[in-house]
Design a protein around this motif. Structure first.
Motif, PDB file in Angstrom:
ATOM      1  N   UNK A  74       0.825  -1.210   0.000  1.00 28.36           N
ATOM      2  CA  UNK A  74       0.000   0.000   0.000  1.00 28.36           C
ATOM      3  C   UNK A  74       0.864   1.267   0.000  1.00 28.36           C
ATOM      4  N   UNK A  75       2.059   1.175  -0.590  1.00 28.48           N
ATOM      5  CA  UNK A  75       2.935   2.314  -0.843  1.00 28.48           C
ATOM      6  C   UNK A  75       3.543   2.970   0.388  1.00 28.48           C
ATOM      7  N   UNK A  76       3.805   2.197   1.428  1.00 27.93           N
ATOM      8  CA  UNK A  76       4.626   2.692   2.531  1.00 27.93           C
ATOM      9  C   UNK A  76       6.081   2.415   2.153  1.00 27.93           C
ATOM     10  N   UNK A  77       6.898   3.436   2.272  1.00 29.37           N
ATOM     11  CA  UNK A  77       8.286   3.346   1.831  1.00 29.37           C
ATOM     12  C   UNK A  77       9.231   3.663   2.992  1.00 29.37           C
ATOM     13  N   UNK A  78      10.501   3.286   2.792  1.00 29.94           N
ATOM     14  CA  UNK A  78      11.537   3.619   3.769  1.00 29.94           C
ATOM     15  C   UNK A  78      12.789   4.083   3.012  1.00 29.94           C
ATOM     16  N   UNK A  79      13.468   5.063   3.587  1.00 33.48           N
ATOM     17  CA  UNK A  79      14.744   5.562   3.090  1.00 33.48           C
ATOM     18  C   UNK A  79      15.736   5.412   4.232  1.00 33.48           C
ATOM     19  N   UNK A  80      16.844   4.711   3.983  1.00 32.67           N
ATOM     20  CA  UNK A  80      17.829   4.410   5.029  1.00 32.67           C
ATOM     21  C   UNK A  80      19.201   4.890   4.565  1.00 32.67           C
ATOM     22  N   UNK A  81      19.908   5.619   5.430  1.00 32.87           N
ATOM     23  CA  UNK A  81      21.251   6.051   5.087  1.00 32.87           C
ATOM     24  C   UNK A  81      21.681   7.183   5.993  1.00 32.87           C
ATOM     25  N   UNK A  82      22.663   7.768   5.754  1.00 32.76           N
ATOM     26  CA  UNK A  82      23.804   7.460   4.941  1.00 32.76           C
ATOM     27  C   UNK A  82      24.572   6.335   5.636  1.00 32.76           C
ATOM     28  N   UNK A  83      24.688   5.209   4.983  1.00 28.92           N
ATOM     29  CA  UNK A  83      25.307   4.030   5.591  1.00 28.92           C
ATOM     30  C   UNK A  83      26.810   4.184   5.788  1.00 28.92           C
ATOM     31  N   UNK A  84      27.397   5.233   5.228  1.00 32.96           N
ATOM     32  CA  UNK A  84      28.831   5.467   5.386  1.00 32.96           C
ATOM     33  C   UNK A  84      29.136   6.468   6.494  1.00 32.96           C
ATOM     34  N   UNK A  85      28.106   6.897   7.184  1.00 32.49           N
ATOM     35  CA  UNK A  85      28.255   7.890   8.237  1.00 32.49           C
ATOM     36  C   UNK A  85      27.961   7.271   9.603  1.00 32.49           C
ATOM     37  N   UNK A  86      28.451   7.906  10.640  1.00 34.32           N
ATOM     38  CA  UNK A  86      28.097   7.450  11.985  1.00 34.32           C
ATOM     39  C   UNK A  86      26.680   7.891  12.343  1.00 34.32           C
ATOM     40  N   UNK A  87      26.174   8.908  11.631  1.00 33.71           N
ATOM     41  CA  UNK A  87      24.787   9.355  11.803  1.00 33.71           C
ATOM     42  C   UNK A  87      23.957   8.769  10.678  1.00 33.71           C
TER      43      UNK A  87
END
Length: 87
Positions: A63-76
């Motif tokens: 039903x169009x729930x999305x996730x954005x994950x990152x910046x994986x190269x940062x400590x934050x």
């Protein structure tokens, strides 16, 4: 890559391809995760020092729930869940 397109696709293999960039610290790379497989980010070797930022995004439900994950190269690192505005 969807399983029906290439069931042998491997995210680590795609991450390893980033190694060809020698000094692209101003480049941000984003992977659209289009699979139902569970991804253990802690098991992946991240391309540290090759690009500036590394992000992952994809739908978490039909039903169009999305996730954005990152910046994986940062400590934050961030995980932002949102509903696709087109729905």
């Amino acid at each position: 890559m969807p399983d029906q397109v290439n069931p042998y696709a491997d995210l680590q293999t795609e991450l390893d391809k980033i190694a060809k960039y020698v000094d692209s610290r101003d480049l941000a790379v984003a992977f659209h995760l289009n699979t139902t497989r569970r991804i253990e980010f802690s098991n992946l070797r991240m391309p540290v020092g090759k690009v500036g930022e590394l992000w992952f995004y994809g739908a978490t439900s039909q039903d169009q729930h999305w996730v954005l994950v990152g910046n994986m190269l940062s400590t934050k690192r961030y995980a932002l869940e949102f509903r696709h505005p087109g729905v």
